[in-house]
Design an enzyme around this catalytic site. Sequence first.
Site, PDB file in Angstrom:
ATOM      1  N   SER A  90       0.864  -1.181   0.000  1.00 24.94           N
ATOM      2  CA  SER A  90       0.000   0.000   0.000  1.00 24.94           C
ATOM      3  C   SER A  90       0.895   1.224   0.000  1.00 24.94           C
ATOM      4  O   SER A  90       2.093   1.140   0.346  1.00 24.94           O
ATOM      5  CB  SER A  90      -0.876  -0.010   1.260  1.00 24.94           C
ATOM      6  N   TYR A 139      -2.980  -0.027  10.821  1.00 19.67           N
ATOM      7  CA  TYR A 139      -2.851  -0.424   9.415  1.00 19.67           C
ATOM      8  C   TYR A 139      -1.475  -0.047   8.875  1.00 19.67           C
ATOM      9  O   TYR A 139      -0.815  -0.841   8.206  1.00 19.67           O
ATOM     10  CB  TYR A 139      -3.943   0.247   8.581  1.00 19.67           C
TER      11      TYR A 139
END
EC number: 1.3.1.87
Length: 280
Positions: free
Chosen positions: A143, A156
């Site tokens: 990501s 996260y």
Amino acid sequence: MSWIKDQVILLTGGGSGLGLALVERFIDEGAKVGVLELSAEKATALAHCFGKDICVIHGDVASFEDNERAVAETVRRFGKLDCFVGNAGIWDHKISLLDASPEQIDKGFDELMGVNLKGYILGAKAVLPALTASEGSMIFTLSNSSWFSGGGGVLYTASKHGAVGMIRQLAYELAPVIRVNGVAPCGMPSDLRGAASLSQQDRCITDNLSLESLGAVLPLQFTPQPKDFTGPYVMLASRANNRTLTGVMITADAGLSIRGIRQTTAGVMSPNKKESSNDR
């Protein structure tokens, strides 16, 4: 000719979003695909949609037994395994350290790390014998949060930074037999859900993500769709095109990481703009 024709690829989290786009692309390229999917409803839909080209296993990436079963059923169905794509993940809807209670941090950490990082490691362990036999490769979904703050919350972001270290370590440990790489997409419309331990299981990433504003700030000036990210995975799964790549992480973020954020189109090069003699 397809780069991955006749390959067998096992993917985690293939029921929607990027995972589903990868399943479609791999099958279009002539590969056979195994999918480990947590949602029984999505698993049924995958089997119905792709028929003989797919082997769907209903299970949890945080369970080694489910990962092992996915490998066994995929190999039994298609005879081998050439590539493992660790893709299943959950988000934290940008929960901050300031806003999270100690209990949320405790339980949320276990769930986020269990899926986003331990799930990758368990999948890698489960596929190891089959990929050693085929001298195959692993690809993990990262990501923009793997490099930068602000793309998620503390949990996260920590999980995605951790996945970078995991890729580098596995690339080192598994060379020269297995190549290990990653692809780091930016935001996209998908059904990526939040953590149940944070009461976010019914919320998806698009609840917090303005797709119009995303496209406006990306230097390439468009909102990427899941299918737009599939090309790097095909390249990395290809033996012919990935002979020298291991420990590589492709940043597929429409230019976000160069931090060239554009709020307006003034001064932006148009794809249709013609160069004049005065421009030279």
